[in-house]
Design a protein around this motif. Structure first.
Motif, PDB file in Angstrom:
ATOM      1  N   GLU A 189     -43.447  34.890  70.650  1.00  0.00           N
ATOM      2  CA  GLU A 189     -44.490  34.024  70.091  1.00  0.00           C
ATOM      3  C   GLU A 189     -44.039  33.319  68.801  1.00  0.00           C
ATOM      4  OE1 GLU A 189     -48.563  36.199  71.229  1.00  0.00           O
ATOM      5  OE2 GLU A 189     -47.044  37.502  70.339  1.00  0.00           O
ATOM      6  N   VAL A 190     -43.166  33.992  68.058  1.00  0.00           N
ATOM      7  CA  VAL A 190     -42.620  33.374  66.838  1.00  0.00           C
ATOM      8  C   VAL A 190     -41.107  33.602  66.819  1.00  0.00           C
ATOM      9  CG1 VAL A 190     -42.658  33.291  64.322  1.00  0.00           C
ATOM     10  CG2 VAL A 190     -44.756  33.851  65.563  1.00  0.00           C
ATOM     11  N   LEU A 191     -40.352  32.521  66.669  1.00  0.00           N
ATOM     12  CA  LEU A 191     -38.892  32.629  66.676  1.00  0.00           C
ATOM     13  C   LEU A 191     -38.342  32.468  65.265  1.00  0.00           C
ATOM     14  CD1 LEU A 191     -38.317  30.328  69.760  1.00  0.00           C
ATOM     15  CD2 LEU A 191     -38.326  32.835  69.696  1.00  0.00           C
ATOM     16  N   ILE A 192     -37.273  33.197  65.009  1.00  0.00           N
ATOM     17  CA  ILE A 192     -36.615  33.068  63.711  1.00  0.00           C
ATOM     18  C   ILE A 192     -35.182  32.632  63.948  1.00  0.00           C
ATOM     19  CG2 ILE A 192     -35.938  34.290  61.619  1.00  0.00           C
ATOM     20  CD1 ILE A 192     -38.357  36.229  62.456  1.00  0.00           C
ATOM     21  N   LEU A 193     -34.857  31.489  63.392  1.00  0.00           N
ATOM     22  CA  LEU A 193     -33.533  30.898  63.595  1.00  0.00           C
ATOM     23  C   LEU A 193     -32.666  31.167  62.371  1.00  0.00           C
ATOM     24  CD1 LEU A 193     -31.614  28.930  65.175  1.00  0.00           C
ATOM     25  CD2 LEU A 193     -32.755  27.050  63.965  1.00  0.00           C
ATOM     26  N   ASP A 194     -31.614  31.973  62.578  1.00  0.00           N
ATOM     27  CA  ASP A 194     -30.689  32.295  61.487  1.00  0.00           C
ATOM     28  C   ASP A 194     -29.537  31.300  61.532  1.00  0.00           C
ATOM     29  OD1 ASP A 194     -29.332  33.592  59.449  1.00  0.00           O
ATOM     30  OD2 ASP A 194     -28.376  35.020  60.811  1.00  0.00           O
ATOM     31  N   THR A 195     -29.300  30.593  60.445  1.00  0.00           N
ATOM     32  CA  THR A 195     -28.264  29.553  60.453  1.00  0.00           C
ATOM     33  C   THR A 195     -27.070  29.970  59.595  1.00  0.00           C
ATOM     34  OG1 THR A 195     -29.167  28.416  58.536  1.00  0.00           O
ATOM     35  CG2 THR A 195     -30.035  27.774  60.688  1.00  0.00           C
ATOM     36  N   ALA A 196     -26.031  29.146  59.668  1.00  0.00           N
ATOM     37  CA  ALA A 196     -24.824  29.417  58.881  1.00  0.00           C
ATOM     38  C   ALA A 196     -25.008  28.929  57.457  1.00  0.00           C
ATOM     39  CB  ALA A 196     -23.636  28.707  59.516  1.00  0.00           C
ATOM     40  N   GLY A 197     -24.256  29.508  56.556  1.00  0.00           N
ATOM     41  CA  GLY A 197     -24.280  29.027  55.176  1.00  0.00           C
ATOM     42  C   GLY A 197     -22.881  28.595  54.751  1.00  0.00           C
ATOM     43  N   ARG A 198     -22.777  28.055  53.566  1.00  0.00           N
ATOM     44  CA  ARG A 198     -21.465  27.746  52.986  1.00  0.00           C
ATOM     45  C   ARG A 198     -21.455  28.365  51.604  1.00  0.00           C
ATOM     46  NH1 ARG A 198     -21.266  25.349  57.330  1.00  0.00           N
ATOM     47  NH2 ARG A 198     -20.585  23.234  57.728  1.00  0.00           N
ATOM     48  N   SER A 199     -20.292  28.302  50.956  1.00  0.00           N
ATOM     49  CA  SER A 199     -20.251  28.867  49.609  1.00  0.00           C
ATOM     50  C   SER A 199     -20.947  27.931  48.630  1.00  0.00           C
ATOM     51  CB  SER A 199     -18.823  29.125  49.178  1.00  0.00           C
ATOM     52  OG  SER A 199     -18.105  27.917  49.231  1.00  0.00           O
ATOM     53  N   GLN A 200     -21.039  26.641  48.991  1.00  0.00           N
ATOM     54  CA  GLN A 200     -21.878  25.738  48.200  1.00  0.00           C
ATOM     55  C   GLN A 200     -22.418  24.644  49.100  1.00  0.00           C
ATOM     56  OE1 GLN A 200     -19.499  23.509  45.366  1.00  0.00           O
ATOM     57  NE2 GLN A 200     -17.678  24.405  46.273  1.00  0.00           N
ATOM     58  N   ILE A 201     -23.371  23.888  48.578  1.00  0.00           N
ATOM     59  CA  ILE A 201     -23.989  22.846  49.388  1.00  0.00           C
ATOM     60  C   ILE A 201     -22.964  21.783  49.737  1.00  0.00           C
ATOM     61  CG2 ILE A 201     -25.665  20.976  49.328  1.00  0.00           C
ATOM     62  CD1 ILE A 201     -27.469  22.669  47.725  1.00  0.00           C
ATOM     63  N   ASP A 202     -22.786  21.481  51.016  1.00  0.00           N
ATOM     64  CA  ASP A 202     -21.956  20.334  51.361  1.00  0.00           C
ATOM     65  C   ASP A 202     -22.592  19.518  52.471  1.00  0.00           C
ATOM     66  OD1 ASP A 202     -21.245  21.360  53.853  1.00  0.00           O
ATOM     67  OD2 ASP A 202     -19.451  22.336  53.073  1.00  0.00           O
ATOM     68  N   ASP A 203     -22.077  18.341  52.653  1.00  0.00           N
ATOM     69  CA  ASP A 203     -22.698  17.383  53.539  1.00  0.00           C
ATOM     70  C   ASP A 203     -22.657  17.821  54.998  1.00  0.00           C
ATOM     71  OD1 ASP A 203     -24.006  14.923  52.888  1.00  0.00           O
ATOM     72  OD2 ASP A 203     -22.668  14.024  54.402  1.00  0.00           O
ATOM     73  N   ALA A 204     -21.531  18.437  55.394  1.00  0.00           N
ATOM     74  CA  ALA A 204     -21.394  18.857  56.790  1.00  0.00           C
ATOM     75  C   ALA A 204     -22.473  19.887  57.135  1.00  0.00           C
ATOM     76  CB  ALA A 204     -20.002  19.444  57.016  1.00  0.00           C
ATOM     77  N   LEU A 205     -22.679  20.834  56.228  1.00  0.00           N
ATOM     78  CA  LEU A 205     -23.704  21.865  56.453  1.00  0.00           C
ATOM     79  C   LEU A 205     -25.079  21.214  56.579  1.00  0.00           C
ATOM     80  CD1 LEU A 205     -24.769  24.791  56.488  1.00  0.00           C
ATOM     81  CD2 LEU A 205     -24.915  24.650  54.007  1.00  0.00           C
ATOM     82  N   MET A 206     -25.383  20.319  55.648  1.00  0.00           N
ATOM     83  CA  MET A 206     -26.699  19.690  55.669  1.00  0.00           C
ATOM     84  C   MET A 206     -26.913  18.893  56.948  1.00  0.00           C
ATOM     85  SD  MET A 206     -28.459  20.619  53.228  1.00  0.00           S
ATOM     86  CE  MET A 206     -28.158  21.567  51.762  1.00  0.00           C
ATOM     87  N   GLY A 207     -25.842  18.203  57.376  1.00  0.00           N
ATOM     88  CA  GLY A 207     -25.929  17.426  58.610  1.00  0.00           C
ATOM     89  C   GLY A 207     -26.265  18.320  59.792  1.00  0.00           C
ATOM     90  N   GLU A 208     -25.597  19.469  59.851  1.00  0.00           N
ATOM     91  CA  GLU A 208     -25.841  20.396  60.959  1.00  0.00           C
ATOM     92  C   GLU A 208     -27.276  20.935  60.909  1.00  0.00           C
ATOM     93  OE1 GLU A 208     -22.859  23.493  61.643  1.00  0.00           O
ATOM     94  OE2 GLU A 208     -24.529  24.911  61.846  1.00  0.00           O
ATOM     95  N   LEU A 209     -27.723  21.280  59.701  1.00  0.00           N
ATOM     96  CA  LEU A 209     -29.075  21.830  59.570  1.00  0.00           C
ATOM     97  C   LEU A 209     -30.131  20.789  59.942  1.00  0.00           C
ATOM     98  CD1 LEU A 209     -28.663  23.938  56.296  1.00  0.00           C
ATOM     99  CD2 LEU A 209     -28.766  24.769  58.662  1.00  0.00           C
TER     100      LEU A 209
END
Ligand SMILES: Nc1nc2c(ncn2[C@@H]2O[C@H](COP(=O)(O)OP(=O)(O)O)[C@@H](O)[C@H]2O)c(=O)[nH]1
Ligand SMILES: [Mg+2]
Length: 467
Positions: A189-209
């Motif tokens: 009924e409720v899903l929790i999506l665990d995503t990847a992190g990086r050591s700091q904010i970068d554009d590739a990570l944000m794009g994927e998210l």
């Protein structure tokens, strides 16, 4: 909680110095404010947050009338407490857990590497099952860290929560798409999506998210932030919020020896509410975040706070008794109406209060036609404030030109004024009828918001109380 202990000690130490003072003046709070400012900066609270905190406390303390039966120092503690609650976010922000087995809701977890996303995902699954009695499902979508999928699988298995068997060979988007199909089969009924992190904010990570967000259409995007990072977590939160529009924050490792600056800065700086605190590594080490409870914990002065609250209630009650008497004598004026409105606002929600009143059904019906009762209330407040003293005392003198002036002054139309006056006369009549029916006996007038017997912290309105 360890992280607030030294801040708490210092604040309490400063506040004790105000005890026994006969007056709150600019001079005697100046020194205390300086100490509070230092304590906050030392706890690593963001400079701007400290500044607005001190400014607000100062503005509220100077010129405040001291309540009867309360020491000025005690009242000052209450002001500091209320300001703490305010920077921590005011009311508790609930988690959106809507969703059913046909169309499960989704909560997306984001954050830097090591912040605690995976651990918190499992904690949330447990929380949702226990507190909301809903079936959770976990989706691991961190394909970059070799052990990340296994980690969540293990946590989920221990809790008996289904975990989608993600393949590290799939991209996060493909994992998510497949997992959404899987979740229906599992009746989650409720899903929790665990995503990847990086050591700091970068554009590739944000794009994927962002891509994941578009597919998932999450009800919540929670940033998991490490309290140990202190003020740095504020920058991290701002970065994530800009790209993803966060709906909430989870502050982890609050059980560690962080100084508390993150907790006290992050809400004010980002505008995003803190929803949970992580207080340990185990799956049940999650706490729903209550700003008022944390503020009370930091100030540790429960007795003083309730004393001041009681004194405030007495004032409210006195005012309420006054208006009850006036209603009985048919002297209820616009000024009284305004005072009642203010009390109403303080107590929150018009419909919730009306719902408790005998014979409120009719009033509710009248209100139902109006789209926004709260906006309506603001309008009424503006109208009354645009009236002169004489007009407020006796609305019968409101002729055409006076009404036009009031409309101009309050930014409303003459038709609004006419409508309001009619409503006012109706409620005047209704109230005096209720009084004649005997509802006002016993000192209180249950038909009026803010009347004795309904005050905050006094057990609320008791429908069985004989009137
Ligand atoms: N003491 C403490 N440790 C935590 C908390 N939350 C997470 N951790 C630990 O922090 C480390 C990183 O957590 P993890 O969930 O793998 O972070 P992720 O990289 O964001 O997924 C692990 O060792 C967790 O046990 C917390 O609230 N308190
Ligand atoms: Mg992880």
């Amino acid at each position: 909680m360890a992280i607030f202990e030294s801040l708490s000690d210092r604040l309490l130490g400063s506040l004790k110095k105000l005890r026994g003072q006969s007056k709150i003046s600019e001079e005697n709070i100046q020194a205390i404010l300086r100490e509070i400012r230092l304590s906050l900066l030392e706890a690593d609270v963001n400079f701007n947050v400290v500044k607005s905190f001190i400014d607000n406390v100062k503005a509220k303390s100077i010129g405040t009338n001291v309540l009867q039966g309360v020491e000025p120092g005690q009242q000052f503690v209450k002001i500091v407490h209320d300001e703490l609650v305010s920077i921590l976010g005011g009311d508790q922000a609930p988690l959106d857990v809507k969703g059913d087995s046909q169309k499960p809701g989704l909560i997306m977890m984001v954050g830097l590497q090591g912040a605690g996303k995976t651990t918190t995902s499992a904690k949330l699954a447990l929380h949702i099952r226990q507190k909301f009695k809903k079936k959770p499902g976990l989706i691991p979508a961190d394909v970059y860290r070799p052990a990340a999928i296994e980690q969540l699988k293990m946590l989920g298995t221990n809790l008996n929560v289904p975990v989608y068997p993600s393949s590290p060979a799939d991209s996060p988007e493909v994992i998510l798409q497949k997992a959404l199909v899987w979740a229906r089969e599992q009746m989650c009924e409720v899903l929790i999506l665990d995503t990847a992190g990086r050591s700091q904010i970068d554009d590739a990570l944000m794009g994927e998210l962002e891509k994941l967000k578009n597919i998932a259409e999450p009800r919540e995007i929670l940033l998991v932030a490490d309290a140990m990072l202190g003020q740095q977590s504020v920058n991290v939160a701002e970065g994530f919020h800009k790209r993803l529009s966060l709906t909430g924050l989870v502050l982890t490792k609050v059980d560690g020896d962080a100084r508390g600056g993150a907790a006290l800065s992050i809400r004010q700086a980002t505008g995003v509410p803190i929803k949970f605190l992580g207080i340990g590594e185990k799956s049940d080490a999650l706490e729903v975040f209550h700003p008022d409870r944390l503020a009370s914990r930091i100030l540790d002065m429960g007795d003083v706070l309730s004393l001041v609250e009681k004194a405030q209630e007495v004032i409210d009650e006195k005012q309420a008794m006054e208006s009850a008497k006036k209603i009985a004598k048919n002297q209820f004026t616009m000024d009284d109406f305004l005072a009642q409105l203010q009390m109403l606002k303080k107590m929150g929600g018009l419909s919730s209060i009306l719902g408790m009143l005998p014979g409120a059904g009719q009033m509710m019906k009248q209100l139902e036609g109006q789209a926004l009762p709260d906006r309506e209330l603001k309008k009424i407040e503006a109208i009354i404030r645009s009236m002169t003293k004489e007009e407020r005392a006796d609305h019968r003198i409101l002729n055409g030109s006076r009404r036009a002036r009031i409309a101009r002054g309050s930014g409303t139309e003459v038709s609004d004024i006419n409508k309001f006056i009619k409503q006012f006369e109706q409620s005047q009549k209704m109230m005096s009828q209720m009084m004649k029916m005997g509802l006002g006996r016993g000192g209180g007038m249950p038909g009026m918001p803010g009347m004795p017997g309904m005050g905050r912290g006094r057990g609320g309105f008791n429908p069985r109380r004989p009137f």
